[in-house]
Design an enzyme around this catalytic site. Structure first.
Site, PDB file in Angstrom:
ATOM      1  N   CYS A 392       0.876  -1.199  -0.153  1.00 41.94           N
ATOM      2  CA  CYS A 392      -0.025   0.068   0.106  1.00 41.94           C
ATOM      3  C   CYS A 392       0.991   1.347   0.056  1.00 41.94           C
ATOM      4  O   CYS A 392       2.253   1.150  -0.101  1.00 41.94           O
ATOM      5  CB  CYS A 392      -0.965   0.020   1.208  1.00 41.94           C
ATOM      6  SG  CYS A 392      -0.182  -0.159   2.828  1.00 41.94           S
ATOM      7  N   HIS A 557      -4.631   6.044   8.223  1.00 38.28           N
ATOM      8  CA  HIS A 557      -3.113   6.467   8.746  1.00 38.28           C
ATOM      9  C   HIS A 557      -2.383   7.163   7.905  1.00 38.28           C
ATOM     10  O   HIS A 557      -2.851   7.626   6.740  1.00 38.28           O
ATOM     11  CB  HIS A 557      -2.470   4.941   8.640  1.00 38.28           C
ATOM     12  CG  HIS A 557      -2.445   4.202   7.291  1.00 38.28           C
ATOM     13  ND1 HIS A 557      -3.665   3.457   7.128  1.00 38.28           N
ATOM     14  CD2 HIS A 557      -1.666   4.162   6.335  1.00 38.28           C
ATOM     15  CE1 HIS A 557      -3.584   3.067   5.731  1.00 38.28           C
ATOM     16  NE2 HIS A 557      -2.403   3.350   5.474  1.00 38.28           N
TER      17      HIS A 557
END
Length: 639
Positions: A392, A557
C-alpha cells in the site's frame, strides 16, 4: 463522451506518444546542435566560420537520421532501426530543408516493412543462409524505401512545409500567432508536443533563423510559463498530496524542462486546460510585441535551455524572460481561480498520473500503430513461489491487515510461503506476487512490472485470497510452518500501551470522513504517539486512496512520508453506530493507526482477522463497553 470519441482520443494519445518516443532519446543531439548554433553562427556568441560548418550537416543529416533510426527501432529493434535510417536518408536528400517530419514518417515505415518481411520468411530460410538473407533483405528493402522517399516523400513534405511557412508568416503579419496556443497546449497532454515542436515548428524556425537570425517559433511549445503557473497555484492553493508534491514538480518542470510532469495536475482539474491555453496565448503575444525568439530549439523546454540559445543583447533576454513570466503569471491567476471556485472534489493525483501513463503507454506498446506486440502481465508460478507481498502507500495499514489474513490462510493450508507487507515504493525488484488495492495496482505494476499482480477492492474479505491459496496448493505440496519476514514479538513497545482503553471511543457521530479522520488523528496526538502534522498526512493518505477496507471498516493512517512524524506505535478504535460516509461506503468502525518499527502489527493482525468476519464487526459496532470491544478482538494490549 461517446465510445467512438474515446477510441479516437486513445488512438491520438498513442500516436502522439509514439512520435514523442522518437524524439526524446535524441534530445542530447538537439542540445549539442543548439549550443553549436548559438555559439558559432554569424549572429552567435562567438562567431566562428569553421566551427559553424557543423550546424547544417547536423540539422540536415544527423538529427533526422537519429529520429528515423529510433522510429524504426521502436517498431522492430535494431534491424528495424537500420532500415528506418536507410529509408530516412532518401527523404533527407530529396528535400531542400531539415526533414524531421519526414524522418518521423519513414523511420517507423522502414521498421514495419522489414518486420513484415521477416514474418513472411520465418521458418523458410535454410540453415547457414540466415546472415545472407538478413543482410540482403534489409539492404534491398531499405534501398527501395530510400528511392521512394527520395522521389515522393521528400518533395511532398517539402511542399507541406513550404505551405506551413507561408501560413506562419501570414499569422505573424496579421498578429494571430498567439492563437496557436489553443492547439499547442492541449496537444501536450496528447503527447503531440514533440511532433509539433520538432516536426513542424523547428524546420520552419530554422529557415527563419537563416533569414532573420532568430525565430519565435522555437518558443511556442517550449515556453515553461504555462506549466509553472499551474504548479505554483497548486503550491499555494492545492490540497493533500497535490500540494505536497507541487513544489518538487515545479523545479523539475521549470529548470529540468520536463513538461509532462505537470500533466497529472491538469488532469485532476480539466478546467486548468484554460489556464495553460491563456498562459500560452499571453506568452506568445508578449514575445511577438517585444521581438523575442531563439537561435535554435530549446530542448528540453527548460528555462535554462531557453537562456542558453537566446541571441546576444539585453533586448533579446528581456523579451524572452518577459514571455515566460507573463505566461506564468496569467496561468497562475487562472489556475488559482479554478482551484478556489471549483465545486467538484479535487481529483486523485495518483489516479491522474496513472491516466497520463495510460496515455503514454509502455515502451513495448508504444509502436501500436505499426505493430501488434503487447506487453502481458506475468504469469503465476506456484511451484517456484516463495514470497507474497501486500503493498500500500505507506506499508503500515491496509497492507498489514491484508497480509495478516492471507498469512493465516497460507499457514492453515500448510504452505511454506512467506507473506509480508511493505510500501509500494519499497517493493523489491525481484518481487514474485504483489497484492494491492485496485487504485494502487497500476503504480505497483510500474514499480515491479515483472511481478504477478493481484488487485483487490476489499482487503478484509476478498475472495481472491482463497483463489490464490487454492492455486498455490495445486502447485506446491510442501508443508512447513509459515514464516514472517519481521517476526513480531511482544516487547515493551507493544505491552506499554499501543491500544489502552483510553484509545477506544463508543457511540461517536461525524458529519464527514474528514472530521472522523481528524478525530482519530487527534487521539494519536494526545496520546503522544505522533506529532500534530501526522493528522494532515492521514487526510492526504485517504485522498490518495480511500482507507475504507470493506466490512464497514476504515483504517486511516499517514502517508509513507509521514513515518518521520510517528513517535511510537499507537492505535485508536472509534465506534460509529450510525455510520459515516467514506466515498459512498458506510463505515461503523474506524481504526486510526500510527506504526513505529512494527510495534502495531500484532494488534493490526488481530483486528484484521477479527474484522474479516462480518459477525464480529457487527458485535464491535454495537458493543456497549470498551471491554466488550477488546474481548471481541481477542487480546488486550492495555498496559
Amino acid at each position: 463522451m461517446s465510445q467512438d470519441n474515446k477510441g479516437i482520443k486513445v488512438k491520438v494519445q498513442k500516436f502522439g506518444n509514439f512520435l514523442s518516443s522518437m524524439v526524446m532519446p535524441n534530445i542530447g543531439a538537439f542540445i549539442a546542435w543548439g549550443l553549436i548554433t548559438a555559439l558559432f553562427i554569424p549572429t552567435g556568441w562567438i562567431p566562428n566560420e569553421n566551427l559553424a560548418a557543423l550546424v547544417d550537416p547536423m540539422v540536415k543529416y544527423l538529427l533526422p537520421l537519429l529520429i528515423g533510426y529510433t522510429g524504426g527501432k521502436l517498431v522492430y529493434d535494431t534491424r528495424g532501426g537500420v532500415v528506418g535510417a536507410i529509408a530516412t536518408m532518401g527523404v533527407i536528400v530529396g528535400a531542400g530543408m531539415p526533414m524531421f517530419l519526414g524522418a518521423m514518417l519513414m523511420g517507423p515505415i522502414g521498421g514495419w516493412v522489414i518486420k513484415k518481411f521477416d514474418s513472411l520468411i520465418e521458418g523458410k530460410v535454410k540453415t547457414g543462409f540466415e546472415m545472407l538473407i538478413n543482410n540482403f533483405s534489409s539492404g534491398i528493402l531499405g534501398g527501395i524505401l530510400a528511392i521512394i522517399s527520395y522521389l515522393a516523400i521528400g518533395p511532398g513534405v517539402t511542399a507541406l512545409t513550404t505551405a506551413l511557412v507561408a501560413g506562419v508568416e501570414w499569422m505573424l503579419d496579421v498578429g494571430v500567432l498567439p492563437l496557436t496556443s489553443i492547439l499547442i497546449e492541449p496537444a501536450k497532454v496528447l503527447f503531440l508536443n514533440n511532433a509539433i515542436n520538432h516536426g513542424v515548428l523547428s524546420p520552419i524556425g530554422i529557415e527563419q533563423v537563416k533569414q532573420t537570425g532568430q525565430s519565435i517559433l522555437f518558443l511556442l511549445e517550449a515556453n515553461p510559463g504555462p506549466g509553472i503557473g499551474i504548479l505554483l497555484a497548486y503550491c499555494f492553493f492545492g490540497k493533500g498530496t497535490a500540494k505536497q508534491t507541487a513544489p518538487g514538480a515545479a523545479i523539475i518542470h521549470f529548470f529540468g524542462g520536463i513538461h509532462e510532469i505537470y500533466f497529472p495536475y491538469v488532469l485532476m482539474h480539466p478546467m486548468l486546460f484554460f489556464a495553460a491555453i491563456l498562459g500560452g496565448v499571453s506568452g506568445v503575444f508578449t514575445l511577438s510585441m517585444l521581438g523575442g525568439g531563439l537561435l535554435a530549439p530549446a530542448s528540453p523546454g527548460s528555462f535554462l535551455a531557453i537562456l542558453a540559445v537566446t541571441p546576444q543583447g539585453a533586448g533579446s533576454y528581456l523579451a524572452n524572460i518577459a514571455g515566460v513570466l507573463v505566461a506564468a503569471v496569467v496561468s497562475f491567476l487562472v489556475s488559482v481561480l479554478v482551484l478556489k471556485t471549483s465545486k467538484s472534489k479535487e481529483g486523485n493525483l495518483e489516479e491522474a498520473a496513472e491516466k497520463m501513463q495510460a496515455m503514454k503507454g509502455k515502451k513495448s506498446s508504444v509502436a501500436n500503430a505499426f505493430t501488434a506486440n503487447e506487453t502481458t502481465d506475468a504469469e503465476l508460478n506456484p511451484k517456484n513461489l516463495k514470497h507474497v507481498i501486500f503493498a500500500c502507500d505507506a506499508g503500515m495499514g491496509s497492507s498489514a491487515m491484508g497480509a495478516s489474513l492471507l498469512r493465516k490462510k497460507v499457514k492453515e493450508a500448510g504452505l511454506d510461503i512467506k507473506v509480508t507487507n511493505t510500501a509500494i515504493s519499497n517493493l523489491p525488484n525481484d518481487a514474485q506476487v504483489v497484492i494491492t488495492q485496485e487504485e494502487l495496482t497500476p503504480r505497483a505494476k510500474q514499480k515491479v512490472p515483472a511481478a504477478y499482480h493481484i488487485s483487490v477492492d476489499n482487503f478484509l474479505s476478498s475472495p481472491k485470497y482463497d483463489q490464490l491459496v487454492s492455486q498455490l496448493k495445486d502447485g506446491n505440496n510442501s508443508k512447513a510452518e509459515q514464516r514472517s519476514e519481521e517476526p513480531i514479538e511482544k516487547n515493551s513497545t507493544t505491552d506499554s500501551g499501543v491500544l489502552p482503553k483510553e484509545n477506544i471511543f463508543l457511540n461517536k457521530q461525524f458529519s464527514s470522513k474528514e472530521e472522523a479522520i481528524r478525530f482519530a488523528g487527534q487521539v494519536l496526538v494526545d496520546g503522544g504517539y505522533v506529532h500534530s502534522s501526522y493528522i494532515d498526512a492521514m487526510i492526504a493518505r485517504d485522498q490518495l486512496t480511500s482507507t475504507f477496507m470493506g466490512n464497514d471498516v476504515a483504517i486511516p493512517h499517514g502517508t509513507e512520508e509521514a513515518k518521520a512524524d510517528v513517535i511510537k506505535s499507537g492505535v485508536t478504535i472509534i465506534q460509529v453506530p450510525d455510520g459515516v460516509d467514506f466515498d459512498g461506503n458506510k463505515v461503523r468502525l474506524i481504526f486510526g493507526i500510527a506504526g513505529k518499527a512494527g510495534g502495531h502489527l500484532e494488534i493490526l493482525s488481530a483486528i484484521a482477522v477479527t474484522c474479516s468476519e462480518m459477525e464480529n464487526v457487527e458485535k464491535m459496532a454495537t458493543a456497549k463497553t470498551v471491554d466488550e470491544v477488546l474481548a471481541i478482538i481477542g487480546t488486550s494490549f492495555e498496559k
